[in-house]
Design a protein around this motif. Structure first.
Motif, PDB file in Angstrom:
ATOM      1  N   VAL A 148       7.237  22.677  27.818  1.00 23.48           N
ATOM      2  CA  VAL A 148       6.491  22.079  28.942  1.00 23.48           C
ATOM      3  C   VAL A 148       7.448  21.432  29.930  1.00 23.48           C
ATOM      4  CG1 VAL A 148       4.952  20.158  29.537  1.00 23.48           C
ATOM      5  CG2 VAL A 148       4.269  21.810  27.788  1.00 23.48           C
ATOM      6  N   GLU A 149       8.453  20.754  29.426  1.00 22.81           N
ATOM      7  CA  GLU A 149       9.425  20.120  30.332  1.00 22.81           C
ATOM      8  C   GLU A 149      10.109  21.168  31.207  1.00 22.81           C
ATOM      9  OE1 GLU A 149      11.869  17.105  28.609  1.00 22.81           O
ATOM     10  OE2 GLU A 149      13.495  17.536  30.001  1.00 22.81           O
ATOM     11  N   GLU A 150      10.380  22.337  30.637  1.00 22.37           N
ATOM     12  CA  GLU A 150      11.044  23.404  31.390  1.00 22.37           C
ATOM     13  C   GLU A 150      10.135  24.035  32.435  1.00 22.37           C
ATOM     14  OE1 GLU A 150      12.430  26.210  28.509  1.00 22.37           O
ATOM     15  OE2 GLU A 150      13.842  24.792  27.624  1.00 22.37           O
ATOM     16  N   VAL A 151       8.872  24.254  32.109  1.00 25.41           N
ATOM     17  CA  VAL A 151       7.989  25.012  33.010  1.00 25.41           C
ATOM     18  C   VAL A 151       7.183  24.129  33.961  1.00 25.41           C
ATOM     19  CG1 VAL A 151       7.787  26.947  31.401  1.00 25.41           C
ATOM     20  CG2 VAL A 151       6.038  25.159  31.394  1.00 25.41           C
ATOM     21  N   SER A 152       7.055  22.852  33.677  1.00 20.92           N
ATOM     22  CA  SER A 152       6.174  22.007  34.484  1.00 20.92           C
ATOM     23  C   SER A 152       6.800  21.577  35.800  1.00 20.92           C
ATOM     24  CB  SER A 152       5.756  20.757  33.697  1.00 20.92           C
ATOM     25  OG  SER A 152       6.860  19.895  33.508  1.00 20.92           O
ATOM     26  N   GLU A 153       8.121  21.599  35.880  1.00 27.55           N
ATOM     27  CA  GLU A 153       8.831  21.169  37.086  1.00 27.55           C
ATOM     28  C   GLU A 153       8.371  19.778  37.523  1.00 27.55           C
ATOM     29  OE1 GLU A 153       8.190  24.392  39.821  1.00 27.55           O
ATOM     30  OE2 GLU A 153       9.678  25.649  38.786  1.00 27.55           O
ATOM     31  N   GLY A 154       8.166  18.901  36.564  1.00 28.41           N
ATOM     32  CA  GLY A 154       7.812  17.513  36.846  1.00 28.41           C
ATOM     33  C   GLY A 154       6.340  17.244  37.082  1.00 28.41           C
ATOM     34  N   ARG A 155       5.517  18.283  37.059  1.00 29.49           N
ATOM     35  CA  ARG A 155       4.080  18.081  37.262  1.00 29.49           C
ATOM     36  C   ARG A 155       3.478  17.431  36.019  1.00 29.49           C
ATOM     37  NH1 ARG A 155       3.458  23.950  39.885  1.00 29.49           N
ATOM     38  NH2 ARG A 155       5.079  24.246  38.347  1.00 29.49           N
ATOM     39  N   PRO A 156       2.545  16.490  36.184  1.00 27.27           N
ATOM     40  CA  PRO A 156       1.937  15.820  35.032  1.00 27.27           C
ATOM     41  C   PRO A 156       0.829  16.664  34.395  1.00 27.27           C
ATOM     42  CG  PRO A 156       1.034  14.925  37.062  1.00 27.27           C
ATOM     43  CD  PRO A 156       2.097  15.922  37.452  1.00 27.27           C
ATOM     44  N   ASN A 157       0.475  16.287  33.169  1.00 29.50           N
ATOM     45  CA  ASN A 157      -0.676  16.862  32.456  1.00 29.50           C
ATOM     46  C   ASN A 157      -0.564  18.363  32.219  1.00 29.50           C
ATOM     47  OD1 ASN A 157      -1.827  14.294  32.427  1.00 29.50           O
ATOM     48  ND2 ASN A 157      -2.818  14.640  34.403  1.00 29.50           N
ATOM     49  N   VAL A 158       0.640  18.835  31.960  1.00 31.99           N
ATOM     50  CA  VAL A 158       0.849  20.251  31.651  1.00 31.99           C
ATOM     51  C   VAL A 158       0.903  20.416  30.132  1.00 31.99           C
ATOM     52  CG1 VAL A 158       2.453  22.204  31.849  1.00 31.99           C
ATOM     53  CG2 VAL A 158       2.013  20.721  33.827  1.00 31.99           C
ATOM     54  N   ARG A 159       0.258  21.435  29.623  1.00 31.39           N
ATOM     55  CA  ARG A 159       0.261  21.803  28.202  1.00 31.39           C
ATOM     56  C   ARG A 159       0.395  23.318  28.093  1.00 31.39           C
ATOM     57  NH1 ARG A 159      -2.104  18.408  24.326  1.00 31.39           N
ATOM     58  NH2 ARG A 159      -1.011  19.857  22.943  1.00 31.39           N
ATOM     59  N   LEU A 160       0.602  23.789  26.891  1.00 29.15           N
ATOM     60  CA  LEU A 160       0.634  25.234  26.624  1.00 29.15           C
ATOM     61  C   LEU A 160      -0.651  25.609  25.913  1.00 29.15           C
ATOM     62  CD1 LEU A 160       4.300  25.731  25.378  1.00 29.15           C
ATOM     63  CD2 LEU A 160       3.395  25.999  27.707  1.00 29.15           C
ATOM     64  N   ALA A 161      -1.410  26.521  26.485  1.00 30.26           N
ATOM     65  CA  ALA A 161      -2.704  26.914  25.903  1.00 30.26           C
ATOM     66  C   ALA A 161      -2.553  27.441  24.484  1.00 30.26           C
ATOM     67  CB  ALA A 161      -3.390  27.946  26.784  1.00 30.26           C
ATOM     68  N   CYS A 162      -1.415  28.027  24.162  1.00 31.65           N
ATOM     69  CA  CYS A 162      -1.222  28.590  22.827  1.00 31.65           C
ATOM     70  C   CYS A 162      -1.018  27.524  21.757  1.00 31.65           C
ATOM     71  CB  CYS A 162      -0.055  29.573  22.812  1.00 31.65           C
ATOM     72  SG  CYS A 162       1.570  28.822  23.022  1.00 31.65           S
ATOM     73  N   GLN A 163      -0.821  26.273  22.162  1.00 33.42           N
ATOM     74  CA  GLN A 163      -0.567  25.195  21.205  1.00 33.42           C
ATOM     75  C   GLN A 163      -1.683  24.155  21.185  1.00 33.42           C
ATOM     76  OE1 GLN A 163       2.318  25.398  19.169  1.00 33.42           O
ATOM     77  NE2 GLN A 163       2.061  27.412  20.115  1.00 33.42           N
ATOM     78  N   VAL A 164      -2.675  24.290  22.055  1.00 31.63           N
ATOM     79  CA  VAL A 164      -3.720  23.275  22.214  1.00 31.63           C
ATOM     80  C   VAL A 164      -4.958  23.622  21.409  1.00 31.63           C
ATOM     81  CG1 VAL A 164      -5.327  22.265  23.876  1.00 31.63           C
ATOM     82  CG2 VAL A 164      -2.935  22.596  24.500  1.00 31.63           C
ATOM     83  N   ARG A 165      -5.397  22.661  20.636  1.00 27.87           N
ATOM     84  CA  ARG A 165      -6.675  22.768  19.935  1.00 27.87           C
ATOM     85  C   ARG A 165      -7.665  21.887  20.697  1.00 27.87           C
ATOM     86  NH1 ARG A 165      -7.709  25.078  15.191  1.00 27.87           N
ATOM     87  NH2 ARG A 165      -5.526  25.280  14.691  1.00 27.87           N
ATOM     88  N   ILE A 166      -8.844  22.419  20.980  1.00 28.29           N
ATOM     89  CA  ILE A 166      -9.863  21.676  21.728  1.00 28.29           C
ATOM     90  C   ILE A 166     -10.611  20.756  20.761  1.00 28.29           C
ATOM     91  CG2 ILE A 166     -11.966  21.864  23.123  1.00 28.29           C
ATOM     92  CD1 ILE A 166      -9.416  22.871  24.514  1.00 28.29           C
ATOM     93  N   LEU A 167     -10.588  19.459  21.032  1.00 30.38           N
ATOM     94  CA  LEU A 167     -11.250  18.481  20.170  1.00 30.38           C
ATOM     95  C   LEU A 167     -12.480  17.867  20.825  1.00 30.38           C
ATOM     96  CD1 LEU A 167      -8.020  16.715  18.883  1.00 30.38           C
ATOM     97  CD2 LEU A 167      -9.265  18.621  17.828  1.00 30.38           C
ATOM     98  N   GLY A 168     -12.633  18.079  22.125  1.00 27.84           N
ATOM     99  CA  GLY A 168     -13.767  17.550  22.876  1.00 27.84           C
ATOM    100  C   GLY A 168     -13.784  18.195  24.254  1.00 27.84           C
ATOM    101  N   SER A 169     -14.667  17.754  25.100  1.00 29.93           N
ATOM    102  CA  SER A 169     -14.811  18.360  26.425  1.00 29.93           C
ATOM    103  C   SER A 169     -13.539  18.193  27.253  1.00 29.93           C
ATOM    104  CB  SER A 169     -15.982  17.717  27.162  1.00 29.93           C
ATOM    105  OG  SER A 169     -17.177  17.966  26.447  1.00 29.93           O
TER     106      SER A 169
END
Length: 100
Positions: A72-93
């Motif tokens: 994320v640090e490499e691809v976000s270019e300093g933008r906040p709230n970036v995640r990788l969809a392949c690593q995220v589990r949805i726990l709520g809305s």
């Protein structure tokens, strides 16, 4: 938005698509099943192709691990709230969109 129990139906917005999904599901699996706008290549947090911006509900996603944080640090270019969809589990809305 608040965290919800695993298996409960929650609302997930991916780009313009609003989906009803089960909490505990992997975001990449949801995106693949519903053919949303999130692209991916590897599913192992190594390519960064599936980077997303979390517009709402960051607290309703699984925690970020070390490998994801590095990519994320490499691809976000300093933008906040970036995640990788392949690593995220949805726990709520939540509301996400592909990283522009």
């Amino acid at each position: 938005m608040s965290s919800e129990r695993s298996g409960q139906e929650v609302e997930l917005q991916v780009g313009d698509a609003v989906l009803k999904v089960r909490s505990g599901e992997m975001l990449m699996d949801i995106c693949e099943h519903h053919q949303t706008c999130v692209m991916f290549s590897c599913r192992s947090a190594s390519c960064g192709t599936c980077a997303i911006v979390v517009e709402q509900g960051m607290e309703n996603l699984s925690p970020m691990d070390g490998l994801e944080a590095i990519v994320v640090e490499e691809v976000s270019e300093g933008r906040p709230n970036v995640r990788l969809a392949c690593q995220v589990r949805i726990l709520g809305s939540a509301c996400v969109r592909p990283l522009p």
